[in-house]
Design an enzyme around this catalytic site. Structure first.
Site, PDB file in Angstrom:
ATOM      1  N   ASP A  40     -21.041   4.954  18.383  1.00  0.00           N
ATOM      2  CA  ASP A  40     -20.096   6.190  17.871  1.00  0.00           C
ATOM      3  C   ASP A  40     -20.493   7.422  18.952  1.00  0.00           C
ATOM      4  O   ASP A  40     -19.648   8.300  19.217  1.00  0.00           O
ATOM      5  CB  ASP A  40     -20.681   6.693  16.418  1.00  0.00           C
ATOM      6  N   PHE A  43     -18.557   6.965  21.985  1.00  0.00           N
ATOM      7  CA  PHE A  43     -17.304   7.298  21.582  1.00  0.00           C
ATOM      8  C   PHE A  43     -16.471   8.601  21.563  1.00  0.00           C
ATOM      9  O   PHE A  43     -15.862   9.473  22.172  1.00  0.00           O
ATOM     10  CB  PHE A  43     -16.821   6.775  20.407  1.00  0.00           C
ATOM     11  N   ASP A  44     -17.548   9.532  20.786  1.00  0.00           N
ATOM     12  CA  ASP A  44     -17.634  11.036  20.479  1.00  0.00           C
ATOM     13  C   ASP A  44     -17.555  11.613  21.837  1.00  0.00           C
ATOM     14  O   ASP A  44     -16.892  12.517  22.113  1.00  0.00           O
ATOM     15  CB  ASP A  44     -18.367  11.555  19.550  1.00  0.00           C
ATOM     16  N   SER A  89      14.941   0.338  -2.148  1.00  0.00           N
ATOM     17  CA  SER A  89      14.014  -0.457  -2.790  1.00  0.00           C
ATOM     18  C   SER A  89      14.223  -2.017  -2.948  1.00  0.00           C
ATOM     19  O   SER A  89      15.380  -2.304  -2.596  1.00  0.00           O
ATOM     20  CB  SER A  89      13.721   0.407  -4.010  1.00  0.00           C
ATOM     21  N   LEU A  90      13.425  -2.613  -3.715  1.00  0.00           N
ATOM     22  CA  LEU A  90      13.782  -3.811  -3.979  1.00  0.00           C
ATOM     23  C   LEU A  90      13.855  -4.320  -5.508  1.00  0.00           C
ATOM     24  O   LEU A  90      13.305  -3.748  -6.212  1.00  0.00           O
ATOM     25  CB  LEU A  90      12.513  -4.814  -3.640  1.00  0.00           C
ATOM     26  N   GLU A 120       4.747 -12.250   1.192  1.00  0.00           N
ATOM     27  CA  GLU A 120       3.621 -11.420   1.421  1.00  0.00           C
ATOM     28  C   GLU A 120       3.090 -10.547   0.454  1.00  0.00           C
ATOM     29  O   GLU A 120       3.928 -10.531  -0.448  1.00  0.00           O
ATOM     30  CB  GLU A 120       4.361 -10.771   2.794  1.00  0.00           C
ATOM     31  N   LYS A 122       2.547  -7.126  -1.763  1.00  0.00           N
ATOM     32  CA  LYS A 122       3.333  -5.959  -1.953  1.00  0.00           C
ATOM     33  C   LYS A 122       2.173  -5.004  -2.089  1.00  0.00           C
ATOM     34  O   LYS A 122       1.464  -4.780  -3.188  1.00  0.00           O
ATOM     35  CB  LYS A 122       4.136  -6.030  -3.409  1.00  0.00           C
ATOM     36  N   ASP A 124       0.190  -1.500  -2.527  1.00  0.00           N
ATOM     37  CA  ASP A 124       0.181  -0.405  -3.587  1.00  0.00           C
ATOM     38  C   ASP A 124      -0.021   0.725  -2.931  1.00  0.00           C
ATOM     39  O   ASP A 124      -0.995   1.190  -2.959  1.00  0.00           O
ATOM     40  CB  ASP A 124      -0.434  -0.699  -4.687  1.00  0.00           C
ATOM     41  N   ARG A 143       9.544   8.096   1.954  1.00  0.00           N
ATOM     42  CA  ARG A 143      10.436   7.525   1.411  1.00  0.00           C
ATOM     43  C   ARG A 143      11.277   8.513   0.784  1.00  0.00           C
ATOM     44  O   ARG A 143      12.547   8.687   0.725  1.00  0.00           O
ATOM     45  CB  ARG A 143      10.173   6.288   0.282  1.00  0.00           C
ATOM     46  N   TYR A 231       5.348  -3.584   6.890  1.00  0.00           N
ATOM     47  CA  TYR A 231       5.901  -4.940   6.350  1.00  0.00           C
ATOM     48  C   TYR A 231       7.411  -4.974   6.708  1.00  0.00           C
ATOM     49  O   TYR A 231       8.027  -5.807   6.298  1.00  0.00           O
ATOM     50  CB  TYR A 231       5.987  -4.599   4.899  1.00  0.00           C
ATOM     51  N   LYS A 299      10.923 -12.629   0.949  1.00  0.00           N
ATOM     52  CA  LYS A 299      12.152 -12.401   1.826  1.00  0.00           C
ATOM     53  C   LYS A 299      12.788 -13.400   2.405  1.00  0.00           C
ATOM     54  O   LYS A 299      12.147 -14.520   2.377  1.00  0.00           O
ATOM     55  CB  LYS A 299      11.694 -11.286   2.835  1.00  0.00           C
ATOM     56  N   LYS A 323       6.263  -8.712  -9.660  1.00  0.00           N
ATOM     57  CA  LYS A 323       5.205  -7.874  -9.678  1.00  0.00           C
ATOM     58  C   LYS A 323       4.118  -8.313 -10.867  1.00  0.00           C
ATOM     59  O   LYS A 323       4.312  -9.234 -11.630  1.00  0.00           O
ATOM     60  CB  LYS A 323       5.670  -6.488 -10.302  1.00  0.00           C
ATOM     61  N   CYS A 417     -21.846  18.758 -30.403  1.00  0.00           N
ATOM     62  CA  CYS A 417     -22.164  18.490 -28.968  1.00  0.00           C
ATOM     63  C   CYS A 417     -23.387  17.320 -28.765  1.00  0.00           C
ATOM     64  O   CYS A 417     -24.366  17.542 -29.413  1.00  0.00           O
ATOM     65  CB  CYS A 417     -22.613  19.559 -28.005  1.00  0.00           C
ATOM     66  N   CYS A 420     -26.340  19.260 -26.850  1.00  0.00           N
ATOM     67  CA  CYS A 420     -27.324  20.267 -27.437  1.00  0.00           C
ATOM     68  C   CYS A 420     -27.022  20.657 -28.879  1.00  0.00           C
ATOM     69  O   CYS A 420     -27.627  21.626 -29.492  1.00  0.00           O
ATOM     70  CB  CYS A 420     -26.758  21.908 -26.647  1.00  0.00           C
ATOM     71  N   CYS A 435     -17.663  22.022 -26.001  1.00  0.00           N
ATOM     72  CA  CYS A 435     -18.830  22.755 -26.752  1.00  0.00           C
ATOM     73  C   CYS A 435     -18.796  24.049 -25.988  1.00  0.00           C
ATOM     74  O   CYS A 435     -18.775  24.381 -25.089  1.00  0.00           O
ATOM     75  CB  CYS A 435     -19.911  21.940 -25.988  1.00  0.00           C
ATOM     76  N   CYS A 441     -25.922  24.683 -22.859  1.00  0.00           N
ATOM     77  CA  CYS A 441     -25.783  23.400 -22.666  1.00  0.00           C
ATOM     78  C   CYS A 441     -25.838  22.724 -21.460  1.00  0.00           C
ATOM     79  O   CYS A 441     -25.090  23.303 -20.374  1.00  0.00           O
ATOM     80  CB  CYS A 441     -24.401  22.860 -23.306  1.00  0.00           C
TER      81      CYS A 441
HETATM   82  S1  IVH Z   1      10.158  -4.877   1.898  1.00  0.00           S
HETATM   83  C1  IVH Z   1      14.504  -3.412   2.119  1.00  0.00           C
HETATM   84  N1  IVH Z   1       7.802  -5.412   1.640  1.00  0.00           N
HETATM   85  O1  IVH Z   1       7.930  -1.982  -2.649  1.00  0.00           O
HETATM   86  C2  IVH Z   1      13.219  -3.824   1.562  1.00  0.00           C
HETATM   87  N2  IVH Z   1       8.267  -3.764   0.466  1.00  0.00           N
HETATM   88  O2  IVH Z   1      10.892  -1.833  -3.891  1.00  0.00           O
HETATM   89  C3  IVH Z   1      12.069  -3.067   2.322  1.00  0.00           C
HETATM   90  N3  IVH Z   1       6.426  -2.378  -0.626  1.00  0.00           N
HETATM   91  O3  IVH Z   1       8.709   0.921  -2.136  1.00  0.00           O
HETATM   92  C4  IVH Z   1      11.129  -3.255   1.221  1.00  0.00           C
HETATM   93  N4  IVH Z   1       5.012  -3.839   0.144  1.00  0.00           N
HETATM   94  O4  IVH Z   1       7.658   0.436  -0.204  1.00  0.00           O
HETATM   95  C5  IVH Z   1       8.670  -4.686   1.207  1.00  0.00           C
HETATM   96  N5  IVH Z   1       5.564  -6.196   1.840  1.00  0.00           N
HETATM   97  C6  IVH Z   1       6.594  -5.411   1.300  1.00  0.00           C
HETATM   98  C7  IVH Z   1       6.067  -4.249   0.554  1.00  0.00           C
HETATM   99  C8  IVH Z   1       6.842  -3.542   0.207  1.00  0.00           C
HETATM  100  C9  IVH Z   1       5.063  -2.776  -0.639  1.00  0.00           C
HETATM  101  C10 IVH Z   1       7.032  -1.357  -1.450  1.00  0.00           C
HETATM  102  C11 IVH Z   1       8.115  -0.684  -0.817  1.00  0.00           C
HETATM  103  C12 IVH Z   1       9.175  -0.265  -1.811  1.00  0.00           C
HETATM  104  C13 IVH Z   1       8.825  -1.208  -2.729  1.00  0.00           C
HETATM  105  C14 IVH Z   1       9.855  -2.146  -3.183  1.00  0.00           C
END
Ligand code: IVH
Length: 686
Positions: A40, A43-44, A89-90, A120, A122, A124, A143, A231, A299, A323, A417, A420, A435, A441
């Site tokens: 480190d 690097f710094d 969105s999907l 793959e 998803k 969060d 987005r 992704y 996909k 999901k 409480c 106290c 309280c 307290c």
């Molecule tokens: S593909 C056109 N792949 O999930 C399709 N989305 O509604 C583009 N998300 O808000 C999305 N992991 O941001 C895709 N491996 C993944 C993902 C992913 C998370 C989110 C994406 C979107 C929601 C899908």
């Protein structure tokens, strides 16, 4: 570039290039391959050398420089940008049958054309799109509503897994899409720090990631240790894609070669059985990942087929998200305990028979407040339904009614409480009890001291929560005024009790630092002293308004409830709380002791002129000669009022660069006159 500056010498140009290459390489190996090639310290030193050279020769500081990872750009507002390609969105489902239907429908639509799927994770987190032109990151946008998002480029540059410059072969102009996630360990560390500083912890990693991307100071975002998981590679002509780009899998592997972080958990699947086993595997295994996922995305792998599959109203037909259901268990409630927070708020906590849930053993979970407990209608001996979704925190979502014993009495909420013994009170309209014994307290007393020394209050950073507890245990500090009576010889050698979990001690240097910080705090302006007192409901803004209105502590202490409620932003409840606070003789005595110690008890008049008297000015955008805070202060120093939102009362909209289009529209609609920074400077005679 400044045309009159001398160009950087050859050796500086060369050294900047060398340093950039080295640092980029070390960063890449560290963040992409988990390999530490240098210490480190080394690097710094390299980074500092580059920062130094770039500040000496600003024309060498490119937007793709690794120094941009440290952040420092201040975004007053986030510019709204239209996505070049909408961020779709999907379609998503919790049902395996619907995944089977998706698979059958796709096969039918493709009518014998050979194809595969990719499965793959998803992620969060927060979806963002990164535009790369000629191999350089030029823009990062959230987005938003799918059509328009916020430009968060400066913050995105600080995320080490977002390449600033691409390697090898890459399309000349494309968008990389992915999710910014907050890894669990970094999230927990950050939340601990926030709590120690008296800030509200984030509820979950997703909210924290989203909040971090919207930080105005990118240097703060750099500290957050966010991660980008790519992704999707957006290319304009999917149907004609060639080579690697003809499959989604190939695109992601190509992206990896370019320097993106692409998670290895992606699988090419031939049919429904392989898809199902991928889903089943990750439904169990997800708890062992270092970041949160909430499902799996399936996909069609061949990007050349995407167009022919087309779209439904909102989402493409070539992909679907499965999901995960939140995991849920039923476990007996053993006891409800009650925690008292720093502000006196009482939180009920369910202690349960330990139960295995989502990769950890759960023993305790919050019951939030009295209202939530009443809604659950808990009876003695009940079994609780506990859930864990994509987040790490287990939630109590209901009662397992099958296990309810007949005639089991309703569980009674505590009346006093737990620390106290003071009878609890509930303010009108609040969901829980608190309280009222603010000064006696223990958690409140320590919370009060922590608030007083906090960054936004007296800013005595050499006194953290452990040291305050030490001073309390030693009998030296029981209220904020006691801090200013501390003497050097009382502090040196103080050591925490061996039973304390957080151990600390104070040596000579520590004692000197504490005394120095206390001395410096005597210059803190009155409005912050007022905020530091920790009067219920009086926040930073309220304290500022009260300080300006009354001018000094005596006028404030003498005010009645009606007078207090006359102040902008001070409602009846707050006015009552202020009145009650000063009606207490102990509080008055503390204020007197603080005054005698030398703290600021009146507003220092920093008025320069009255030229803006009676004017309300809304500030928007970025300015050349002022930071946002400075321009607001300047308005006030000349008698004006700086406000955040445009209304019929606004005199001027002071417009800087990169002003949000919404403000402009509203100003035009209401006929508010728009002035420039130059106009403003002329008005104040600068
Ligand atoms: S593909 C056109 N792949 O999930 C399709 N989305 O509604 C583009 N998300 O808000 C999305 N992991 O941001 C895709 N491996 C993944 C993902 C992913 C998370 C989110 C994406 C979107 C929601 C899908």
């Amino acid at each position: 570039m400044d045309l009159f500056s001398t160009p950087a010498p050859e050796n500086a140009v060369q050294r900047v290039a060398e340093l950039t290459q080295l640092i980029d390489h070390y960063n890449y190996e560290y963040y992409m391959n988990d390999k530490s090639l240098v210490s480190d310290f080394e690097f710094d030193a390299l980074l500092r050398e580059l920062i130094e050279l770039e500040s000496q020769y600003p024309e060498l500081a490119l937007p793709t420089s690794p120094t941009k990872r440290v952040g420092g750009e201040i975004n007053k507002t986030f510019r709204q940008v239209e996505h070049r390609f909408p961020m779709l969105s999907l379609g998503n489902t919790y049902s395996m049958e619907e995944i089977e239907e998706f698979e059958m429908r796709t096969r039918k639509l493709l009518d014998g054309v050979p194809f595969t799927y990719t499965c793959e994770l998803k992620y969060d987190g927060v979806a963002i799109g990164l535009t790369y032109k000629h191999g350089e990151l030029v823009q990062a946008v959230t987005r938003g509503n799918g059509a328009v998002g916020d430009d968060i480029t400066d913050n995105a540059r600080t995320i080490p897994t977002i390449p600033l410059k691409l390697k090898g072969n890459y399309p000349d102009d494309f968008e990389a899409r992915g999710e910014v996630v907050y890894p669990f360990d970094a999230f927990e560390a950050m939340n601990k720090l926030r709590e120690a500083e008296g800030d509200e912890p984030f509820a979950n990693p997703r909210n924290a990631a989203s909040g971090s991307l919207k930080l105005q100071n990118s240097a703060e975002c750099a500290k957050r240790k966010l991660m980008f998981c790519m992704y999707f590679m957006m290319l304009p002509e999917d149907e004609n894609a060639q080579g690697d780009y003809a499959t989604h899998y190939g695109r992601l592997q190509a992206a990896k070669e370019m320097g993106f972080k692409v998670q290895p958990y992606i699988k090419e699947c031939k049919g429904i059985n392989e898809i199902k086993s991928f889903i089943d595997f990750w439904d169990k295994e997800r708890w062992n990942l270092p970041f949160g996922i909430d499902g799996v995305v399936i996909k069609v792998n061949q990007t050349t087929l995407w167009n022919s599959l087309g779209m439904t109203a909102k989402s493409p037909r070539w992909a679907i998200a499965y999901k995960f259901k939140a995991e849920r268990v039923s476990t007996p409630l053993l006891e409800v305990s009650y925690q008292v927070g720093r502000t006196g708020v009482v939180t009920p906590v369910a202690n349960m028979e330990p139960v295995w849930l989502g990769g950890t053993t759960v023993r305790r979970a919050t019951l939030c407040n009295a209202d939530y407990m009443a809604k659950l209608d808990i009876h003695e001996g009940d079994y609780l339904l506990v859930e864990k979704g994509g987040e790490i925190i287990p939630k109590i979502v209901g009662i397992d009614m099958d296990q309810r014993k007949p005639d089991a009495p309703v569980l009674q909420y505590t009346q006093v409480c737990p620390v106290c013994g003071t009878p609890l009170v509930r303010a009108d309209g609040e969901a829980g009890y608190y309280c009222p014994n603010q000064d006696g307290c223990l958690p409140q007393l320590l919370g009060h001291l922590e608030h007083f020394v906090g960054r936004k209050a007296m800013n005595i950073d050499s006194l953290g929560s452990e040291r305050l507890k030490l001073l309390y245990d030693a009998g030296l500090v029981k209220n904020v005024a006691d801090l200013y009576d501390l003497e050097r010889n009382q502090l040196i050698g103080l050591e925490s009790n061996p039973t304390e979990t957080a151990k600390t001690s104070i040596q000579e240097k520590g004692a000197d630092n504490i005394l120095k910080a206390l001395e410096v705090s005597k210059e803190v302006p009155f409005e912050r002293v007022l905020f530091a007192l920790g009067i219920r409901y009086v926040g930073e803004v309220g304290a500022k308004k009260l300080a300006r209105y009354f001018g000094n502590i005596d006028a404030l202490m003498e005010a009645n409830v009606m007078e207090l409620a006359m102040v902008d932003d001070i409602g009846d409840v707050t006015a009552m709380a202020i009145y009650d606070y000063f009606a207490n003789a102990e509080h008055k005595a503390i204020v007197e002791r603080l005054r005698n110690a030398g703290l600021q008890m009146q507003v220092v008049d920093n008025r320069i002129s009255n030229v803006l008297d009676g004017m309300t000015i809304v500030v928007s955008g970025v300015f050349e000669h002022f930071s946002r805070e400075e321009i607001k202060n300047t308005i006030e120093q000349h008698g004006g009022k700086a406000s955040g939102s445009i209304s019929g009362k606004t005199t001027y909209l002071l417009a800087g660069a990169k002003m949000g289009p919404e403000k402009l529209k509203k100003a035009e609609k209401l006929g508010v006159k728009i002035i420039s920074e130059q106009d403003f400077m002329a008005m104040i005679g600068k």
